[in-house]
Design a protein around this motif. Structure first.
Motif, mmCIF file in Angstrom:
data_model
loop_
_atom_site.group_PDB
_atom_site.id
_atom_site.type_symbol
_atom_site.label_atom_id
_atom_site.label_comp_id
_atom_site.label_asym_id
_atom_site.label_seq_id
_atom_site.Cartn_x
_atom_site.Cartn_y
_atom_site.Cartn_z
ATOM 1 N N SER A 40 44.634 47.679 41.446
ATOM 2 C CA SER A 40 45.177 46.824 40.345
ATOM 3 C C SER A 40 46.606 46.566 41.028
ATOM 4 O O SER A 40 47.757 47.548 40.766
ATOM 5 N N LEU A 41 46.883 45.330 40.862
ATOM 6 C CA LEU A 41 47.983 44.885 40.503
ATOM 7 C C LEU A 41 48.059 44.649 38.785
ATOM 8 O O LEU A 41 49.527 45.060 38.391
ATOM 9 N N GLY A 42 47.524 44.404 38.318
ATOM 10 C CA GLY A 42 46.965 44.732 37.077
ATOM 11 C C GLY A 42 46.117 44.129 35.837
ATOM 12 O O GLY A 42 44.848 44.388 37.197
ATOM 13 N N TRP A 43 46.157 44.199 34.569
ATOM 14 C CA TRP A 43 44.863 44.387 33.582
ATOM 15 C C TRP A 43 45.475 43.379 32.823
ATOM 16 O O TRP A 43 46.583 43.330 32.735
ATOM 17 N N VAL A 44 44.660 42.603 31.670
ATOM 18 C CA VAL A 44 44.207 42.299 30.573
ATOM 19 C C VAL A 44 43.481 42.417 29.877
ATOM 20 O O VAL A 44 42.130 42.726 30.264
ATOM 21 N N ASN A 58 40.110 42.445 34.974
ATOM 22 C CA ASN A 58 41.254 43.085 36.008
ATOM 23 C C ASN A 58 41.569 42.710 37.148
ATOM 24 O O ASN A 58 40.851 41.939 38.064
ATOM 25 N N VAL A 59 42.973 43.149 38.095
ATOM 26 C CA VAL A 59 43.533 42.297 38.843
ATOM 27 C C VAL A 59 43.427 42.268 40.187
ATOM 28 O O VAL A 59 45.073 43.245 40.372
ATOM 29 N N ALA A 60 42.811 42.835 40.996
ATOM 30 C CA ALA A 60 43.219 43.532 42.447
ATOM 31 C C ALA A 60 43.874 42.617 43.437
ATOM 32 O O ALA A 60 43.923 41.694 43.304
ATOM 33 N N TRP A 61 45.050 43.436 44.087
ATOM 34 C CA TRP A 61 44.909 42.480 45.089
ATOM 35 C C TRP A 61 45.604 43.355 46.210
ATOM 36 O O TRP A 61 44.993 44.225 47.202
ATOM 37 N N ASP A 62 45.959 42.508 47.119
ATOM 38 C CA ASP A 62 46.484 43.186 49.135
ATOM 39 C C ASP A 62 47.469 43.555 48.998
ATOM 40 O O ASP A 62 48.098 43.334 50.482
ATOM 41 N N GLY A 63 48.011 43.239 47.677
ATOM 42 C CA GLY A 63 50.089 43.737 48.306
ATOM 43 C C GLY A 63 50.403 42.633 48.366
ATOM 44 O O GLY A 63 52.167 42.829 49.045
ATOM 45 N N GLY A 64 49.958 41.491 48.604
ATOM 46 C CA GLY A 64 51.138 40.681 49.221
ATOM 47 C C GLY A 64 50.510 38.867 48.521
ATOM 48 O O GLY A 64 50.704 38.701 47.178
ATOM 49 N N ASP A 65 49.695 37.780 49.237
ATOM 50 C CA ASP A 65 49.789 36.511 48.334
ATOM 51 C C ASP A 65 48.464 36.406 48.019
ATOM 52 O O ASP A 65 48.067 35.378 47.357
ATOM 53 N N HIS A 66 47.391 37.244 48.004
ATOM 54 C CA HIS A 66 46.671 37.292 47.271
ATOM 55 C C HIS A 66 45.784 38.230 46.514
ATOM 56 O O HIS A 66 45.924 39.210 46.427
ATOM 57 N N ALA A 95 49.671 36.951 37.892
ATOM 58 C CA ALA A 95 49.577 37.270 39.201
ATOM 59 C C ALA A 95 50.693 35.849 40.107
ATOM 60 O O ALA A 95 51.091 36.532 41.219
ATOM 61 N N ARG A 96 50.309 35.154 39.200
ATOM 62 C CA ARG A 96 50.974 33.736 39.962
ATOM 63 C C ARG A 96 53.020 34.367 39.519
ATOM 64 O O ARG A 96 53.951 34.346 41.026
ATOM 65 N N ALA A 97 53.168 34.674 38.619
ATOM 66 C CA ALA A 97 54.986 35.408 38.226
ATOM 67 C C ALA A 97 55.059 37.111 39.663
ATOM 68 O O ALA A 97 56.265 37.459 40.650
ATOM 69 N N ALA A 98 53.854 37.476 39.715
ATOM 70 C CA ALA A 98 54.037 38.272 41.135
ATOM 71 C C ALA A 98 54.568 37.739 42.542
ATOM 72 O O ALA A 98 54.300 38.718 43.440
ATOM 73 N N GLY A 99 53.875 36.925 41.928
ATOM 74 C CA GLY A 99 54.495 35.952 43.275
ATOM 75 C C GLY A 99 52.720 35.700 44.485
ATOM 76 O O GLY A 99 52.986 34.861 45.731
ATOM 77 N N CYS A 100 51.819 36.017 43.979
ATOM 78 C CA CYS A 100 50.730 35.656 44.572
ATOM 79 C C CYS A 100 50.010 34.890 44.796
ATOM 80 O O CYS A 100 50.166 33.767 43.794
ATOM 81 N N GLU A 101 49.989 33.600 45.577
ATOM 82 C CA GLU A 101 49.536 32.268 46.323
ATOM 83 C C GLU A 101 48.093 31.764 46.053
ATOM 84 O O GLU A 101 47.784 30.717 45.239
ATOM 85 N N TRP A 102 47.462 32.631 46.073
ATOM 86 C CA TRP A 102 46.066 32.630 45.484
ATOM 87 C C TRP A 102 45.258 33.507 44.441
ATOM 88 O O TRP A 102 45.530 34.657 45.355
ATOM 89 N N LEU A 103 44.599 33.209 43.779
ATOM 90 C CA LEU A 103 43.516 33.976 42.919
ATOM 91 C C LEU A 103 42.611 33.980 43.043
ATOM 92 O O LEU A 103 41.845 32.875 43.314
ATOM 93 N N HIS A 104 40.804 34.554 43.684
ATOM 94 C CA HIS A 104 39.545 34.368 44.108
ATOM 95 C C HIS A 104 39.032 35.358 43.392
ATOM 96 O O HIS A 104 40.143 35.779 42.587
ATOM 97 N N VAL A 105 38.051 34.461 43.013
ATOM 98 C CA VAL A 105 36.435 35.230 41.585
ATOM 99 C C VAL A 105 35.508 35.080 42.664
ATOM 100 O O VAL A 105 34.896 33.917 42.782
#
Length: 136
Positions: A40-44, A58-66, A95-105
């Motif tokens: 996870s990038l993080g969770w709320v 939960n906010v999972a991520w690819d370590g980059g933009d997604h 997610a935005r503050a972490a530099g992610c460009e896209w948030l998928h659901v």
């Protein structure tokens, strides 16, 4: 009236997650949260004024933009109070503050008005392959 506090990366135990899942009719898998947390990038979390876990995403991520929104949950007795919307909004902010460009659901059709209406997601073209079970 119950007040709720919302936090990013608030410590959550596997037992708390199991209780939250059970509270709205789900069947928890022991050890699930302990196993996936590291991806996870993080969770709320949302907690009531007694400290009980009332909501989660939960906010999972690819370590980059997604980033990927997963496992949005609200305690059964607290549904309809805006907790789900609030945890998603805070997840978007982080997610935005972490530099992610896209948030998928992705979600079941019954949750369309929640994600598109209350949370501000928009429909997109997407593809899916089921890797297990029937229809794979």
């Amino acid at each position: 009236m119950t007040d709720f506090s919302y936090r990013w990366r608030d410590p959550v135990t596997d037992d708390e997650m199991s209780d939250l899942v059970r509270s709205h009719g789900g069947e928890p898998v022991p050890g699930w949260w302990n196993g996936i947390r590291r991806h996870s990038l993080g969770w709320v979390t949302a907690r009531d004024d007694h400290g009980t876990l009332a909501g989660f995403v939960n906010v999972a991520w690819d370590g980059g933009d997604h980033a990927f929104l997963l496992d949005t949950k609200t305690r059964g007795s607290y549904q309809g109070r805006g907790i789900g919307t609030a945890v998603v909004r805070l997840a978007v902010t982080h997610a935005r503050a972490a530099g992610c460009e896209w948030l998928h659901v992705d979600f079941v059709p019954e949750l369309r008005s929640f994600y598109f209406g209350a949370c501000g997601f928009r429909p997109t073209e997407a593809g899916l392959i089921r890797l297990t079970g029937s229809g794979s």
